[in-house]
Enzyme design. Sequence first.
Site, PDB file in Angstrom:
ATOM      1  N   SER A  61      48.271  42.960  37.655  1.00 55.81           N
ATOM      2  CA  SER A  61      46.882  42.897  37.192  1.00 55.81           C
ATOM      3  C   SER A  61      46.403  44.011  36.259  1.00 55.81           C
ATOM      4  CB  SER A  61      46.139  43.148  38.626  1.00 55.81           C
ATOM      5  OG  SER A  61      44.876  42.850  38.500  1.00 55.81           O
TER       6      SER A  61
ATOM      7  N   ASP B 273      43.097  31.500  40.139  1.00 54.86           N
ATOM      8  CA  ASP B 273      42.982  32.984  40.349  1.00 54.86           C
ATOM      9  C   ASP B 273      41.488  33.163  40.087  1.00 54.86           C
ATOM     10  OD1 ASP B 273      42.915  35.812  40.119  1.00 54.86           O
ATOM     11  OD2 ASP B 273      45.128  35.746  40.035  1.00 54.86           O
TER      12      ASP B 273
ATOM     13  N   HIS C 112      47.266  36.872  42.916  1.00 53.74           N
ATOM     14  CA  HIS C 112      48.188  38.006  42.949  1.00 53.74           C
ATOM     15  C   HIS C 112      47.622  38.949  43.930  1.00 53.74           C
ATOM     16  CE1 HIS C 112      44.276  38.902  41.005  1.00 53.74           C
ATOM     17  NE2 HIS C 112      44.686  40.498  40.904  1.00 53.74           N
TER      18      HIS C 112
END
Length: 732
Positions: free
Chosen positions: A575, A661, A707
Amino acid sequence: MCWTAKSFVRWLSSSVKYYPKDNHLQALCLCTKTKLNKCHILDWSRSPCNSAVPPGRILSWRLFSCKEGTKDLCKREKIASVTASELLYKDLLKSEQENWNKISRSYKAMTKRIKEKIEELHNKYTLHLESPRMRFGGNVYFEENGYILCSKADDDKGNVHILFSTEDMGFSGAYIKRIRISPDERYLATSLQSENSEEATCVIMKLGDVPFVEEVIPNVFSFEWATNDVLYYTSQKNLKCQNVFMTTFTNEKYTKLVYTEQDARFFVDIYCTKDRRFLTINSNSKTTSEVWLIDCRHPFKLPVLVQARTKGVIYHVEHRNNELYILTSYGEPAEYKLMKASVASTGMENWQLVYALEEKTKLIDLEMFRDHCIMFLQKAGYLYLNVIAFVSHSVQSIQLPTWACAFELESHPEHASSTCYFQLTSPVHPPRRFAYSFKENNLIEQAAEEVPIIMNCHTTRLLAKSKDETLVPITVFHNVNSKELHRKPLLVHVYGAYGIDLNMSFKEEKLMLIEEGWILAYCHVRGGGELGLRWHKDGCQQNKLKGLHDLKACIMLLHELGFSQPKYTALTAVSAGGVLAGAICNSDPELIRAVVLQAPFVDVLNTMMKTHLPLSIEEQEEWGNPLADEKCMKYIKNYCPYHNIKPQCYPSVFITAYENDQRVPLTGILRYVQKLRKATLDHASRTRKKGNWIPNIILDIQASGSHCDSSWEDSLNEVARHLAFLKKELQV
């Protein structure tokens, strides 16, 4: 967890908005998750991933001075532009998926072997770990494999009652995020979240001989019981929480809005003080806090303000004996302090110091009890437990085992408890349970025979001198039997954002690498929180480049000391950690041979320029505001990974991204990969040297998961693919 301090410290100290949240950015979840016993009773409300990478959305169309007859043309142009963009996105997505399908065949055999080894270690060390228990009155509550279970505290026969099942209730595939029991234990509220969405659903069960669903509330983030039948909760929309509601379960049921936050930089959640006297409405930006109190004895009264928000001051509130205990950054030095004030006079001018942290000390967590407060601290890479006795006004500091790098506090809903339970761990040491007894004033390890300490791993703590002479901590792990360390593969970890520490909890794959002779290095660069609030401040906004300088200094020191060498060195980040990882690939590619990135944030400038994205305004306190400040724009452009790609010899890069995402939009990663590939090919065509090495740039796009949260199987597959890639690139 029972009160906000745990989430608060991990969240506000890092200025992350929904913690768990790793923010775009925040994802501390690089590796495998526990296959079973995925328990969220302790609820890190700001879990590594509730925090916030701005989700993508089409920018609103702006019409300037359209003349009569041209307005329709503008609309047609807009539609054509959007359609072309969508088609390009779909073409790129399809192309990358086809490319990965071809490449993945070459990793298949190695991936299979790695998965088998990780599963073997998982079965040995973590599969049979007991789920955390939460004692409440005469009952013990816990969660396992989608079931919420209850047993009598004095029952040693193992009898349990099923209170809730995600599958039986029609929530198959969802996981339990948070659990709250009403004071009289007649109701249970739990939130459920799927892998593909950050929005949770709150289910309220009426307990009894046959538990049943009383109510289902969609889009809920946090919730607490004020009384036996009054529940407060926050609603979540587009990754933002700004409204607090109250709902009743009396004969006359109703729901009403209690609080609304008007400032888009602030995120709202609620918690209950440990003694259940107050609910706190916590409105926080990344640098500033405001807390309102709801008296649980009078839950229908309006909230009362503790202290109006003051720029740069973050604080959180607990209660004991008609006094508020306030964890805050107020005053100098700008590190956390524990202060107190009378409930009748809560303003900042009445705050009295109880305990102040030393500089370069990280407050990891805090738990309040009736007559004590326990602080978990990190100093110079070591963990400490500080016990503050309110009656004797004494402070005792206990150093925890030197192998420990991370801890998890267990739930203590009864503030009169005489024992504090927690678990210690490290990347290569499975969790071990400890208990601190207030009565005996000692620390006891629980069930030491169940999880053996890993004896073949050596831990070294180093300090690298950065460009400005600042000393940057590094934690290094390697096999004690390894010889010629300069020939061993090295995996470097970095994050450096939001004041969040690197994730140093146990991961089976890390232990596997140690057993295979790898070296693991964790670089605690500025921008993270390992040395307290100042460490974060020194690495955000106009100081972001310091984190890059720190990372470079760490890698160079490791090589100088004989820990591997560039051709055997790999870098991994998740990230927001992708900012520094991507930046060093641009500035010093010769230091690294291969890079693994998971949902990386690699286009800071374009993201921060788009204020229509739900979280871009909130992120300004971390990255700056390039729209309002040209100097800030130039500064971001100076380190932004996407904007600094150039023709040169890059390391090989493996990126895992997620199609849905919400925090790191796939479109930005697709652009980054395309630009990076072009730069590597341009460089290769210009040099034309015999045997010229062309790096592999691989993008693995997952259709499900994120994630932040993935299933055990998906997470295992990802880790195995990452390690197969690294082994192939480093030729080990």
